[in-house]
Design a protein around this motif. Structure first.
Motif, PDB file in Angstrom:
ATOM      1  N   ASN A 106       8.111  32.622   7.381  1.00 58.04           N
ATOM      2  CA  ASN A 106       8.146  32.997   8.794  1.00 58.04           C
ATOM      3  C   ASN A 106       6.768  33.435   9.265  1.00 58.04           C
ATOM      4  N   ALA A 107       6.056  34.207   8.443  1.00 59.52           N
ATOM      5  CA  ALA A 107       4.708  34.637   8.800  1.00 59.52           C
ATOM      6  C   ALA A 107       3.769  33.442   8.939  1.00 59.52           C
ATOM      7  N   ILE A 108       3.898  32.469   8.054  1.00 62.11           N
ATOM      8  CA  ILE A 108       3.060  31.263   8.121  1.00 62.11           C
ATOM      9  C   ILE A 108       3.329  30.509   9.415  1.00 62.11           C
ATOM     10  N   TYR A 109       4.605  30.363   9.777  1.00 62.66           N
ATOM     11  CA  TYR A 109       4.940  29.652  11.006  1.00 62.66           C
ATOM     12  C   TYR A 109       4.448  30.418  12.238  1.00 62.66           C
ATOM     13  N   SER A 114       0.839  -1.196   0.000  1.00 67.44           N
ATOM     14  CA  SER A 114       0.000   0.000   0.000  1.00 67.44           C
ATOM     15  C   SER A 114       0.874   1.245   0.000  1.00 67.44           C
ATOM     16  N   SER A 115       1.470   1.535  -1.116  1.00 71.01           N
ATOM     17  CA  SER A 115       2.399   2.653  -1.207  1.00 71.01           C
ATOM     18  C   SER A 115       1.703   3.997  -1.051  1.00 71.01           C
ATOM     19  N   ASP A 116       0.363   4.043  -1.221  1.00 70.78           N
ATOM     20  CA  ASP A 116      -0.351   5.301  -1.046  1.00 70.78           C
ATOM     21  C   ASP A 116      -0.315   5.775   0.404  1.00 70.78           C
ATOM     22  N   TYR A 117      -0.212   4.856   1.342  1.00 68.88           N
ATOM     23  CA  TYR A 117      -0.240   5.206   2.753  1.00 68.88           C
ATOM     24  C   TYR A 117       1.124   5.592   3.304  1.00 68.88           C
ATOM     25  N   TRP A 118       2.149   5.293   2.595  1.00 70.67           N
ATOM     26  CA  TRP A 118       3.491   5.534   3.098  1.00 70.67           C
ATOM     27  C   TRP A 118       4.247   6.443   2.149  1.00 70.67           C
ATOM     28  N   GLN A 119       4.968   7.385   2.721  1.00 68.06           N
ATOM     29  CA  GLN A 119       5.800   8.250   1.896  1.00 68.06           C
ATOM     30  C   GLN A 119       7.195   7.661   1.821  1.00 68.06           C
ATOM     31  N   THR A 120       7.766   7.787   0.661  1.00 66.45           N
ATOM     32  CA  THR A 120       9.144   7.347   0.526  1.00 66.45           C
ATOM     33  C   THR A 120      10.056   8.444   1.045  1.00 66.45           C
ATOM     34  N   LYS A 121      11.285   8.110   1.271  1.00 66.21           N
ATOM     35  CA  LYS A 121      12.237   9.088   1.789  1.00 66.21           C
ATOM     36  C   LYS A 121      12.424  10.222   0.785  1.00 66.21           C
ATOM     37  N   ASP A 122      12.430   9.927  -0.488  1.00 67.74           N
ATOM     38  CA  ASP A 122      12.606  10.958  -1.510  1.00 67.74           C
ATOM     39  C   ASP A 122      11.458  11.963  -1.480  1.00 67.74           C
ATOM     40  N   ALA A 123      10.248  11.495  -1.277  1.00 68.18           N
ATOM     41  CA  ALA A 123       9.085  12.383  -1.268  1.00 68.18           C
ATOM     42  C   ALA A 123       9.092  13.284  -0.042  1.00 68.18           C
ATOM     43  N   SER A 124       9.598  12.814   1.092  1.00 65.49           N
ATOM     44  CA  SER A 124       9.606  13.637   2.293  1.00 65.49           C
ATOM     45  C   SER A 124      10.676  14.720   2.230  1.00 65.49           C
ATOM     46  N   ASP A 125      11.713  14.523   1.415  1.00 67.82           N
ATOM     47  CA  ASP A 125      12.766  15.523   1.272  1.00 67.82           C
ATOM     48  C   ASP A 125      12.398  16.615   0.275  1.00 67.82           C
ATOM     49  N   ALA A 126      11.408  16.378  -0.555  1.00 68.59           N
ATOM     50  CA  ALA A 126      11.027  17.342  -1.574  1.00 68.59           C
ATOM     51  C   ALA A 126      10.297  18.522  -0.938  1.00 68.59           C
ATOM     52  N   VAL A 127      10.421  19.685  -1.572  1.00 66.22           N
ATOM     53  CA  VAL A 127       9.735  20.882  -1.105  1.00 66.22           C
ATOM     54  C   VAL A 127       8.278  20.795  -1.540  1.00 66.22           C
ATOM     55  N   PRO A 128       7.324  21.016  -0.625  1.00 66.51           N
ATOM     56  CA  PRO A 128       5.910  20.970  -1.022  1.00 66.51           C
ATOM     57  C   PRO A 128       5.595  22.022  -2.077  1.00 66.51           C
ATOM     58  N   GLN A 129       4.660  21.706  -2.949  1.00 65.41           N
ATOM     59  CA  GLN A 129       4.350  22.606  -4.061  1.00 65.41           C
ATOM     60  C   GLN A 129       3.781  23.934  -3.596  1.00 65.41           C
ATOM     61  N   TRP A 130       3.038  23.938  -2.496  1.00 64.56           N
ATOM     62  CA  TRP A 130       2.416  25.178  -2.063  1.00 64.56           C
ATOM     63  C   TRP A 130       3.431  26.187  -1.563  1.00 64.56           C
ATOM     64  N   THR A 131       4.675  25.772  -1.309  1.00 62.62           N
ATOM     65  CA  THR A 131       5.690  26.706  -0.833  1.00 62.62           C
ATOM     66  C   THR A 131       6.473  27.358  -1.958  1.00 62.62           C
ATOM     67  N   LYS A 132       6.274  26.897  -3.175  1.00 60.68           N
ATOM     68  CA  LYS A 132       7.016  27.472  -4.295  1.00 60.68           C
ATOM     69  C   LYS A 132       6.566  28.908  -4.519  1.00 60.68           C
ATOM     70  N   GLY A 133       7.511  29.809  -4.648  1.00 61.44           N
ATOM     71  CA  GLY A 133       7.208  31.214  -4.874  1.00 61.44           C
ATOM     72  C   GLY A 133       7.090  32.023  -3.596  1.00 61.44           C
ATOM     73  N   LEU A 134       7.198  31.380  -2.438  1.00 61.76           N
ATOM     74  CA  LEU A 134       7.128  32.105  -1.174  1.00 61.76           C
ATOM     75  C   LEU A 134       8.531  32.498  -0.724  1.00 61.76           C
ATOM     76  N   THR A 135       8.631  33.694  -0.168  1.00 59.40           N
ATOM     77  CA  THR A 135       9.915  34.145   0.355  1.00 59.40           C
ATOM     78  C   THR A 135      10.102  33.624   1.768  1.00 59.40           C
ATOM     79  N   GLN A 136      11.282  33.849   2.321  1.00 64.80           N
ATOM     80  CA  GLN A 136      11.546  33.427   3.699  1.00 64.80           C
ATOM     81  C   GLN A 136      10.655  34.211   4.671  1.00 64.80           C
ATOM     82  N   ASP A 137      10.388  35.479   4.374  1.00 62.89           N
ATOM     83  CA  ASP A 137       9.480  36.271   5.214  1.00 62.89           C
ATOM     84  C   ASP A 137       8.073  35.681   5.196  1.00 62.89           C
ATOM     85  N   ASP A 138       7.628  35.231   4.026  1.00 57.55           N
ATOM     86  CA  ASP A 138       6.310  34.593   3.920  1.00 57.55           C
ATOM     87  C   ASP A 138       6.253  33.334   4.781  1.00 57.55           C
TER      88      ASP A 138
END
Length: 101
Positions: A51-54, A25-49
């Motif tokens: 920090n504000a989210i956190y 059931s690979s849908d339930y488990w993330q591979t190590k490569d997938a966990s190291d990737a940057v999530p798509q929703w963070t693309k285009g955000l600056t470090q200030d953005d």
């Protein structure tokens, strides 16, 4: 009555109804490569953005509501200022139609 209910629960085995093996059931488990990737929703955000989210994520419910109200008030005030500037522009004929007949 409650003992019968408990016996029924004990006799039924919920284990083994589904298999959660990573290979099956690979849908339930993330591979190590997938966990190291940057999530798509963070693309285009600056470090200030980020920090504000956190900072927003660390707020309590009441703190987050207060922050949303503050942002709403700021946007309302900005709208009022914009309306004043547009009115000034109309009164000074800055925003007049430049098309000639």
């Amino acid at each position: 009555m409650s003992s019968k209910y408990n016996n029924d629960l004990e006799s039924s085995s919920f284990l083994g109804m589904e298999s959660f093996e990573p290979e099956e059931s690979s849908d339930y488990w993330q591979t190590k490569d997938a966990s190291d990737a940057v999530p798509q929703w963070t693309k285009g955000l600056t470090q200030d953005d980020m920090n504000a989210i956190y900072q927003m994520g660390a707020l309590s419910t009441n703190g987050l509501l207060a922050e949303v109200k503050k942002i709403f008030d700021q946007s309302y005030q900005l709208g009022l200022q914009e309306a004043k500037e547009v009115t000034k522009g109309k009164n000074l004929n800055i925003l007049s139609n430049t098309k000639r007949k």
